[in-house]
Write a protein that holds these residues in place. Structure first.
Motif, PDB file in Angstrom:
ATOM      1  N   ALA A  84      42.215 -45.706 -73.433  1.00  0.00           N
ATOM      2  CA  ALA A  84      42.174 -46.819 -74.364  1.00  0.00           C
ATOM      3  C   ALA A  84      42.706 -48.091 -73.730  1.00  0.00           C
ATOM      4  O   ALA A  84      42.295 -49.173 -74.102  1.00  0.00           O
ATOM      5  CB  ALA A  84      42.972 -46.472 -75.611  1.00  0.00           C
ATOM      6  N   TYR A  85      43.628 -47.935 -72.780  1.00  0.00           N
ATOM      7  CA  TYR A  85      44.204 -49.112 -72.164  1.00  0.00           C
ATOM      8  C   TYR A  85      43.626 -49.411 -70.786  1.00  0.00           C
ATOM      9  O   TYR A  85      44.149 -50.229 -70.061  1.00  0.00           O
ATOM     10  CB  TYR A  85      45.720 -48.970 -72.045  1.00  0.00           C
ATOM     11  N   ARG A  86      42.557 -48.706 -70.431  1.00  0.00           N
ATOM     12  CA  ARG A  86      41.939 -48.994 -69.143  1.00  0.00           C
ATOM     13  C   ARG A  86      41.218 -50.332 -69.264  1.00  0.00           C
ATOM     14  O   ARG A  86      40.303 -50.496 -70.041  1.00  0.00           O
ATOM     15  CB  ARG A  86      40.980 -47.891 -68.743  1.00  0.00           C
ATOM     16  N   ILE A  87      41.679 -51.256 -68.481  1.00  0.00           N
ATOM     17  CA  ILE A  87      41.149 -52.612 -68.601  1.00  0.00           C
ATOM     18  C   ILE A  87      40.566 -53.032 -67.265  1.00  0.00           C
ATOM     19  O   ILE A  87      41.230 -52.972 -66.248  1.00  0.00           O
ATOM     20  CB  ILE A  87      42.254 -53.591 -69.029  1.00  0.00           C
ATOM     21  N   SER A  88      39.349 -53.434 -67.284  1.00  0.00           N
ATOM     22  CA  SER A  88      38.710 -53.935 -66.087  1.00  0.00           C
ATOM     23  C   SER A  88      38.862 -55.446 -66.073  1.00  0.00           C
ATOM     24  O   SER A  88      38.247 -56.146 -66.856  1.00  0.00           O
ATOM     25  CB  SER A  88      37.229 -53.538 -66.105  1.00  0.00           C
ATOM     26  N   LEU A  89      39.708 -55.927 -65.173  1.00  0.00           N
ATOM     27  CA  LEU A  89      39.964 -57.361 -65.122  1.00  0.00           C
ATOM     28  C   LEU A  89      39.079 -58.024 -64.079  1.00  0.00           C
ATOM     29  O   LEU A  89      39.205 -57.756 -62.900  1.00  0.00           O
ATOM     30  CB  LEU A  89      41.433 -57.630 -64.792  1.00  0.00           C
ATOM     31  N   GLU A 100      52.377 -68.545 -62.808  1.00  0.00           N
ATOM     32  CA  GLU A 100      53.535 -67.665 -63.031  1.00  0.00           C
ATOM     33  C   GLU A 100      53.118 -66.228 -62.733  1.00  0.00           C
ATOM     34  O   GLU A 100      51.978 -65.966 -62.388  1.00  0.00           O
ATOM     35  CB  GLU A 100      54.040 -67.791 -64.480  1.00  0.00           C
ATOM     36  N   SER A 101      53.996 -65.304 -62.926  1.00  0.00           N
ATOM     37  CA  SER A 101      53.733 -63.894 -62.641  1.00  0.00           C
ATOM     38  C   SER A 101      53.090 -63.163 -63.819  1.00  0.00           C
ATOM     39  O   SER A 101      52.937 -61.944 -63.775  1.00  0.00           O
ATOM     40  CB  SER A 101      55.037 -63.200 -62.276  1.00  0.00           C
ATOM     41  N   ASP A 102      52.697 -63.883 -64.842  1.00  0.00           N
ATOM     42  CA  ASP A 102      52.213 -63.268 -66.082  1.00  0.00           C
ATOM     43  C   ASP A 102      51.072 -62.282 -65.850  1.00  0.00           C
ATOM     44  O   ASP A 102      51.093 -61.163 -66.360  1.00  0.00           O
ATOM     45  CB  ASP A 102      51.776 -64.328 -67.084  1.00  0.00           C
ATOM     46  N   LEU A 103      50.066 -62.670 -65.102  1.00  0.00           N
ATOM     47  CA  LEU A 103      48.921 -61.791 -64.885  1.00  0.00           C
ATOM     48  C   LEU A 103      49.337 -60.546 -64.099  1.00  0.00           C
ATOM     49  O   LEU A 103      48.885 -59.437 -64.403  1.00  0.00           O
ATOM     50  CB  LEU A 103      47.794 -62.526 -64.164  1.00  0.00           C
ATOM     51  N   ARG A 104      50.216 -60.696 -63.133  1.00  0.00           N
ATOM     52  CA  ARG A 104      50.706 -59.551 -62.358  1.00  0.00           C
ATOM     53  C   ARG A 104      51.429 -58.555 -63.267  1.00  0.00           C
ATOM     54  O   ARG A 104      51.221 -57.348 -63.178  1.00  0.00           O
ATOM     55  CB  ARG A 104      51.630 -60.041 -61.248  1.00  0.00           C
ATOM     56  N   VAL A 105      52.277 -59.060 -64.158  1.00  0.00           N
ATOM     57  CA  VAL A 105      53.000 -58.190 -65.090  1.00  0.00           C
ATOM     58  C   VAL A 105      52.014 -57.516 -66.041  1.00  0.00           C
ATOM     59  O   VAL A 105      52.112 -56.313 -66.300  1.00  0.00           O
ATOM     60  CB  VAL A 105      54.071 -58.988 -65.867  1.00  0.00           C
ATOM     61  N   PHE A 106      51.065 -58.273 -66.552  1.00  0.00           N
ATOM     62  CA  PHE A 106      50.036 -57.719 -67.434  1.00  0.00           C
ATOM     63  C   PHE A 106      49.297 -56.570 -66.741  1.00  0.00           C
ATOM     64  O   PHE A 106      49.103 -55.503 -67.318  1.00  0.00           O
ATOM     65  CB  PHE A 106      49.053 -58.823 -67.836  1.00  0.00           C
ATOM     66  N   ARG A 107      48.899 -56.789 -65.503  1.00  0.00           N
ATOM     67  CA  ARG A 107      48.177 -55.743 -64.753  1.00  0.00           C
ATOM     68  C   ARG A 107      49.043 -54.503 -64.556  1.00  0.00           C
ATOM     69  O   ARG A 107      48.550 -53.382 -64.659  1.00  0.00           O
ATOM     70  CB  ARG A 107      47.728 -56.281 -63.405  1.00  0.00           C
ATOM     71  N   GLN A 108      50.318 -54.686 -64.257  1.00  0.00           N
ATOM     72  CA  GLN A 108      51.215 -53.548 -64.070  1.00  0.00           C
ATOM     73  C   GLN A 108      51.263 -52.678 -65.329  1.00  0.00           C
ATOM     74  O   GLN A 108      51.260 -51.454 -65.241  1.00  0.00           O
ATOM     75  CB  GLN A 108      52.631 -54.014 -63.730  1.00  0.00           C
ATOM     76  N   ILE A 109      51.315 -53.332 -66.476  1.00  0.00           N
ATOM     77  CA  ILE A 109      51.473 -52.601 -67.735  1.00  0.00           C
ATOM     78  C   ILE A 109      50.155 -52.030 -68.236  1.00  0.00           C
ATOM     79  O   ILE A 109      50.065 -50.850 -68.559  1.00  0.00           O
ATOM     80  CB  ILE A 109      52.127 -53.507 -68.799  1.00  0.00           C
ATOM     81  N   PHE A 110      49.109 -52.841 -68.297  1.00  0.00           N
ATOM     82  CA  PHE A 110      47.864 -52.420 -68.926  1.00  0.00           C
ATOM     83  C   PHE A 110      46.838 -51.821 -67.957  1.00  0.00           C
ATOM     84  O   PHE A 110      46.128 -50.902 -68.317  1.00  0.00           O
ATOM     85  CB  PHE A 110      47.235 -53.577 -69.699  1.00  0.00           C
ATOM     86  N   GLN A 111      46.752 -52.330 -66.751  1.00  0.00           N
ATOM     87  CA  GLN A 111      45.756 -51.812 -65.812  1.00  0.00           C
ATOM     88  C   GLN A 111      46.338 -50.688 -64.950  1.00  0.00           C
ATOM     89  O   GLN A 111      45.737 -49.634 -64.826  1.00  0.00           O
ATOM     90  CB  GLN A 111      45.224 -52.929 -64.927  1.00  0.00           C
TER      91      GLN A 111
END
Length: 168
Positions: A1-6, A29-40
């Motif tokens: 459900a959380y597999r996200i293709s960015l 900022e590091s926002d996208l990196r943090v997002f990828r760590q959590i969701f991707q």
């Protein structure tokens, strides 16, 4: 459900739509990196099946991606998102506004109740360090101990304590 293709580039990202909310990002900022760590990269996918936490404390909530992940994974949990840095808190509040179970607390977690100095050593909003007020280097923030937070927010047990904090 959380597999996200960015397929979004670092510079072009402004927001990402989830089923229940829109998550916002800041450029540079590091926002996208943090997002990828959590969701991707699924860094938080190690919780056992059947876990049903009632209280989650997200210390170092940054801009709310982990709090949103917890709210999606554990919809019955009460989530306290602690973040001391004002610009992070502004975006944190926007990112979690669709989740009534998430309470934003603009503070740092510390071993005692005090006021801290916030300092950016050059890593941006992701790596803000906290210092005792004897070493004032930047903005200030309130800090509370876990005991004080539990008392103030009437918590008798913490089921998940996520710590992602910078100290020096």
């Amino acid at each position: 459900a959380y597999r996200i293709s960015l397929l979004l580039s670092w510079v072009k990202v402004k927001q990402y739509n989830l089923a229940n909310s829109t998550l916002r990002f800041r450029r540079g900022e590091s926002d996208l990196r943090v997002f990828r760590q959590i969701f991707q990269d699924q860094e938080y996918f190690h919780f056992p099946e059947g876990l049903n936490p009632k209280v989650i404390i997200d210390a170092g909530a940054n801009v709310g991606y982990s709090a949103v992940w917890f709210a999606e994974k554990f919809p019955k949990a009460r989530i306290l998102a602690l973040e001391p840095f004002p610009t992070n808190v502004q975006l944190l509040k926007k990112n979690v506004k669709s989740y009534p179970a998430i309470e934003v607390i603009p503070c740092a977690l510390w071993f005692e109740d005090t006021t801290l100095s916030l300092h950016d050593p050059g890593r941006g909003a992701w790596g803000i360090e906290t210092h005792p007020m004897t070493q004032v280097k930047g903005q200030v923030a309130q800090a509370f101990s876990i005991d004080s937070i539990c008392t103030k927010y009437q918590i008798s047990q913490i089921d998940i304590l996520k710590l992602d904090v910078e100290v020096s």
